[in-house]
Design an enzyme around this catalytic site. Structure first.
Site, PDB file in Angstrom:
ATOM      1  CE  LYS A  83      46.770  38.476  35.134  1.00 34.18           C
ATOM      2  NZ  LYS A  83      45.346  38.750  34.797  1.00 34.18           N
ATOM      3  CB  SER A  84      45.080  31.751  33.763  1.00 39.94           C
ATOM      4  OG  SER A  84      45.052  32.843  32.881  1.00 39.94           O
ATOM      5  NE  ARG A 102      40.725  29.109  34.482  1.00 41.97           N
ATOM      6  CZ  ARG A 102      40.868  30.347  34.018  1.00 41.97           C
ATOM      7  NH1 ARG A 102      41.725  31.184  34.601  1.00 41.97           N
ATOM      8  NH2 ARG A 102      40.144  30.769  32.982  1.00 41.97           N
ATOM      9  N   GLY A 119      39.259  40.696  35.376  1.00 46.36           N
ATOM     10  CA  GLY A 119      38.161  40.171  34.575  1.00 46.36           C
ATOM     11  C   GLY A 119      37.931  38.693  34.835  1.00 46.36           C
ATOM     12  CB  SER A 168      35.897  34.130  25.673  1.00 53.06           C
ATOM     13  OG  SER A 168      35.982  34.596  27.008  1.00 53.06           O
ATOM     14  CG  ASP A 179      46.345  38.125  27.945  1.00 53.56           C
ATOM     15  OD1 ASP A 179      45.529  38.996  27.576  1.00 53.56           O
ATOM     16  OD2 ASP A 179      46.051  37.236  28.766  1.00 53.56           O
ATOM     17  CE  LYS A 228      42.373  40.154  26.251  1.00 53.01           C
ATOM     18  NZ  LYS A 228      42.256  38.954  27.110  1.00 53.01           N
ATOM     19  NE  ARG A 277      46.007  44.565  27.423  1.00 50.96           N
ATOM     20  CZ  ARG A 277      46.001  43.446  28.127  1.00 50.96           C
ATOM     21  NH1 ARG A 277      45.923  42.281  27.504  1.00 50.96           N
ATOM     22  NH2 ARG A 277      46.077  43.480  29.442  1.00 50.96           N
TER      23      ARG A 277
END
Length: 428
Positions: A23-24, A28, A95, A168, A315, A342, A346
């Site tokens: 996903k990341s 990008r 996010g 982060s 995660d 998150k 969580r």
């Protein structure tokens, strides 16, 4: 009520599986391809709701993005070619989309508004907005510029030196993108390394970065060149099947082409520390590393998880908590307060829902304590609209003594559209 009934405790777990693209990296690749000059072709793109929101935002800014033969084709417009959107940029539950766009839009010469769904609109954004304001960004939002919707009046940015107060990747990436558009050299430092997909991928697009341990320098005014991007399987998605193979007696799985970026492989280190049988069978190391994983059912023991490893598995903590319920001894997770901001809190969600199933687990201020082994029962549980909570509870159905009724499973489509189909493939 939207729910699904799960009763998988009599199934064997065997076979091979390719999990969806990371996903990341998918986010990008679309962003950088849009900013590049020329065409970018993305293979194994994650067609989850979050990443589709990123595509929609860039289309609204004038970028041509198409799907051809299963690949995403991005015709880049360059760093100065994006156009002022006529509508609000809706980022859904993502996010990553919202925070990275804050960095990018702050340095572009037009006005834009970001909005998200109910969950995202309650997540903190000042951690990005505040350092961007130090660069000269003009950003307004709810609760003193901390919550979406947020308006951005793009302007000329000045380079800064900034030390990240928390590890982060989203904040770091937003500042790198702003630095790409700023005048001068921007330096971002952090005490603990966070995932580095932005740095690796920008270099693939031809951007020059100076990286020295946890310090990154980027010179403003650089251009990106379109390229071909292969997106490895998402280790955060693979984590649920890693857990499944570890805790179901007799299970054995091979997960193919899983991303093995060292900033993301904390779960493999933890599984090995718990005595889990997991092997990396093959590995490709050009660009983003990836390889095949073989996982077998294991007698697991408890461990302690804290400190520098936390950003490498943040995660995966919900599914690690489930693994810990099936491990001998007491597992302690600390330094994970980031879990509270998150898609949901969580820590609270994991503890509340696993307790419903009979787990011996308690929340702490920055983590949780899990006492194993626990026999899990059936019951009705909630996802809180959080894809990772939903998938963790679905995996629990393979070891629960009764049926699990999972409320609001549709949120799983955010990161894993075919999750239940893949579960059926390896459940025999």
């Amino acid at each position: 009520m939207n729910h699904i009934r799960l009763n998988n405790s009599n199934f064997r777990v065997k076979g091979k599986l390719s999990v969806p693209g990371d996903k990341s990296i998918s986010h990008r690749a679309v962003m950088f391809g849009s900013l590049a000059e020329g065409r970018t072709v993305i293979t194994n793109f994650l067609r989850g709701d979050d990443c589709l929101a990123t595509i929609d935002c860039f289309r609204k800014m004038g970028v041509k993005i198409e799907e051809v033969n299963g690949k995403i084709i991005v015709d880049g417009v360059g760093t100065t070619g994006l156009k002022e959107p006529e509508d609000i940029l809706y980022t859904g539950n993502s996010g990553t989309t919202a925070r990275l766009l804050l960095g990018l839009l702050s340095g572009l010469p037009f006005y834009s508004v970001l909005n998200g769904d109910e969950s995202l609109n309650n997540r903190p954004m000042s951690r990005v907005a505040d350092p961007l304001k130090l660069m000269g960004a003009k950003i307004w939002g709810r609760e003193h510029d901390n919550k979406l919707p947020m308006a951005i009046r793009g302007t000329k940015l000045s380079a800064i030196q900034y030390e990240l107060p928390v590890a982060s990747a989203q904040v770091k990436s937003a500042l790198i993108l702003a630095g790409l558009l700023a005048e001068g050299d921007t330096k971002v430092t952090g005490k603990i390394q966070s995932r580095d997909h932005t740095e690796k991928l920008l270099q693939q697009f031809g951007v020059q970065l100076q990286i020295n341990e946890n310090e990154i320098n980027i010179k403003g005014g650089q251009t990106l060149q379109g390229t071909d991007v292969f997106v490895p399987g998402d280790i955060s998605s693979a984590a649920f099947f890693i857990a499944l193979a570890l805790i179901v007696p007799g299970a054995e799985l091979v997960l193919e082409n899983v991303g093995l970026n060292e900033t993301r492989t904390g779960i493999i280190d933890v599984v090995k520390a718990m005595g889990g049988d997991i092997e990396i069978e093959t590995i490709q190391s050009e660009g983003e590393s990836y390889g095949n994983l073989r996982i077998k059912y294991s007698d697991l023991k408890a461990t302690e998880i804290s400190g520098a490893i936390i950003p490498r598995l943040i995660d995966e903590i919900p599914i690690i908590a489930l693994i810990a319920t099936q491990s001998e001894g007491t597992t302690v997770i600390q330094d994970a307060a980031e879990l509270k901001v998150k898609e949901t809190d969580r820590i609270e969600a994991v503890v509340t829902e696993l307790k419903k199933l009979g787990a011996n687990i308690e929340a702490t201020k920055d983590g949780m304590i899990i006492h194993g082994k626990s026999k899990l029962n059936g019951g009705q549980v909630k996802t809180y609209g959080d894809h990772r909570i939903g998938m963790m509870l679905a995996i629990a159905s393979f070891i629960s003594s009764g049926e699990i009724i999972l409320e609001n499973p549709d949120c799983i489509k955010i990161s894993y559209p075919n999750f239940f189909e893949d579960l059926n493939k390896i459940a025999q």
